[in-house]
Design a protein around this motif. Structure first.
Motif, PDB file in Angstrom:
ATOM      1  N   ASN A   4       0.734  29.611 -18.729  1.00 38.12           N
ATOM      2  CA  ASN A   4       1.608  30.747 -18.408  1.00 38.12           C
ATOM      3  C   ASN A   4       2.269  31.248 -19.700  1.00 38.12           C
ATOM      4  N   ASP A  13       5.832  30.445 -20.299  1.00 33.65           N
ATOM      5  CA  ASP A  13       6.237  29.042 -20.468  1.00 33.65           C
ATOM      6  C   ASP A  13       4.970  28.251 -20.829  1.00 33.65           C
ATOM      7  N   ASP A  24       4.832  33.402  -8.201  1.00 32.71           N
ATOM      8  CA  ASP A  24       4.528  32.043  -8.646  1.00 32.71           C
ATOM      9  C   ASP A  24       4.121  32.052 -10.123  1.00 32.71           C
ATOM     10  N   ASP A  25       3.708  30.887 -10.624  1.00 34.34           N
ATOM     11  CA  ASP A  25       3.385  30.698 -12.045  1.00 34.34           C
ATOM     12  C   ASP A  25       2.199  31.563 -12.495  1.00 34.34           C
ATOM     13  N   THR A  68       1.112  25.061 -10.685  1.00 35.92           N
ATOM     14  CA  THR A  68       1.521  25.005 -12.095  1.00 35.92           C
ATOM     15  C   THR A  68       0.441  25.605 -12.994  1.00 35.92           C
ATOM     16  N   ASN A  69       0.881  26.466 -13.918  1.00 32.36           N
ATOM     17  CA  ASN A  69      -0.039  27.087 -14.877  1.00 32.36           C
ATOM     18  C   ASN A  69       0.389  26.739 -16.301  1.00 32.36           C
TER      19      ASN A  69
END
Ligand code: F6P
Length: 369
Positions: free
Chosen positions: A96, A99, A259-260, A92-93
């Motif tokens: 980002n 988002d 990925d994120d 999880t970032n």
């Protein structure tokens, strides 16, 4: 007064993480070290990396106990012997740009009254840590990644265990390769850094080692193998990094999904290479993808020890209020470096110094330059 610190593990798991968590907790809470602290410290675990801090609902006690469990010396007592991460991890970032949940991250840290965060991770997790530091929040980092691609430290947690896995698995393959007179292509992890393949290949005595830092010629690989077969050797091992590619070719990915942090998952070069070698030599050639085996298992003594030293050093940084830094091993000493230095470039293999581009293997001279 008591302050609360949070500890999290982010990105790919590996061996040594639990040792670092244990030693952060033990050192921060050890009553015998109380005279070093101006305040008592409570340590909170943060589940699933940065995800825990954006998913938690601080007003809901059930959510808080699910995502932010308290740690204590008793809870973490045996953790240094465990592989993986007992806190869980994610990619999880919160920063980002597609988002952006960084405001939520900051709100939750405030609502949970978390004074500082110890982030244990690789390039991605530490980039989030650096971004968080830039908002003014107190954060320190501990380096981990089996890829060993962080530039400001000579060691990253998980690397030694991974190299040992590669060596042990190649040892296992040797017996069956010899029985059947086969070539085995062994694909390692490492993304764009060839350390795992190079040093795993050196430690296990592979004939050919292929790394992302030097594109290979497939015909040369075939010739090296044929020369050995003609010399009477029954079998051989080729170690190829997942990020390696043939001259003029492309990296091979498992899928196009990102990925994120914008990474695609590498994988498949071993299969491709085995097929090509089989075609060019007529030698029976199989491939094995070591994949997540390299991240599994109990930590070696080195990873337990480094987890311990890094965990203790992270608390030293907190106590001296030296935030925005990552603990590091440099020339045999535990030191610290700015988080920015840790993430600004990748540590990749220096081909001129460490790789033999003729024999596709490790260097054959250590002192002569
Ligand atoms: O960065 C660590 C690493 O193990 C890389 O070597 C590998 O490419 C990647 O993670 C795999 O990630 P995942 O477990 O998400 O497939």
């Amino acid at each position: 007064m008591t302050i609360r610190i949070g500890v999290l593990t982010g990105g790919g798991d590996c061996a040594g993480l639990n040792s670092a968590i244990k030693w952060v907790t033990k050192t921060a809470m050890d009553p015998l070290l109380a005279d070093r602290r101006s305040e008592d410290i409570e340590v909170l675990g943060i589940r699933d990396g940065w995800r825990g801090l954006v998913e938690v609902q601080p007003d809901d006690p059930q959510s808080v106990s699910q995502w932010i469990p308290p740690l204590s010396e008793l809870v973490v007592r045996t953790w240094d012997r465990h592989g993986g991460t007992n806190l869980g991890t994610s990619r999880t970032n919160p920063f980002n740009p597609k988002d952006d949940r960084s405001a939520l991250l900051l709100d939750n840290l405030k609502a949970l009254d978390i004074h500082a965060v110890v982030a244990i991770g690789g390039e991605d997790t530490l980039t989030v840590a650096y971004n968080l530091h830039r908002t003014g929040f107190r954060v320190v980092g501990i380096p981990k990644t089996i890829d060993r691609d962080l530039s400001a430290t000579d060691y990253c947690l998980g690397y030694d265990t991974a190299i040992n896995v590669i060596t042990q698995e190649v040892d296992r393959l040797r017996t069956t390769a010899g029985s059947h007179s086969r070539i085995f292509v062994v694909e390692t992890m490492g993304r764009h850094a060839g350390w795992l393949a190079l040093e795993g290949g050196e430690a296990s005595g592979a004939l050919v080692i292929l790394i992302p830092e030097h594109d290979f010629d497939i015909q040369r690989v075939a010739d090296l193998l044929m020369a050995r077969r003609k010399a009477g050797v029954r079998y051989d091992i080729v170690v190829v990094s997942e990020g390696a590619k043939p001259r003029g070719g492309q990296e091979v990915y498992l899928s196009d999904k990102k990925d994120d942090f914008g990474h695609k998952v590498l994988g498949g070069i071993g299969r491709f290479l085995a097929k090509e070698v089989g075609r060019l030599t007529d030698l029976e050639t199989r491939h094995v993808v070591l994949s997540h085996l390299q991240r599994g298992g109990v930590p070696t003594a080195m990873d337990r020890l480094m987890g311990r030293h890094f965990g203790i050093a992270a608390v030293d940084l907190l106590l001296s209020e030296d935030f925005g830094r990552m603990v590091a091993l440099r020339e045999g000493r535990i030191e610290s470096v700015p988080l920015k230095a840790a993430i600004e470039r990748l540590n990749v293999v220096n081909v001129a110094e460490l790789y033999d581009t003729q024999r596709y293997n490790g260097r054959r001279s250590a002192l002569l330059r």
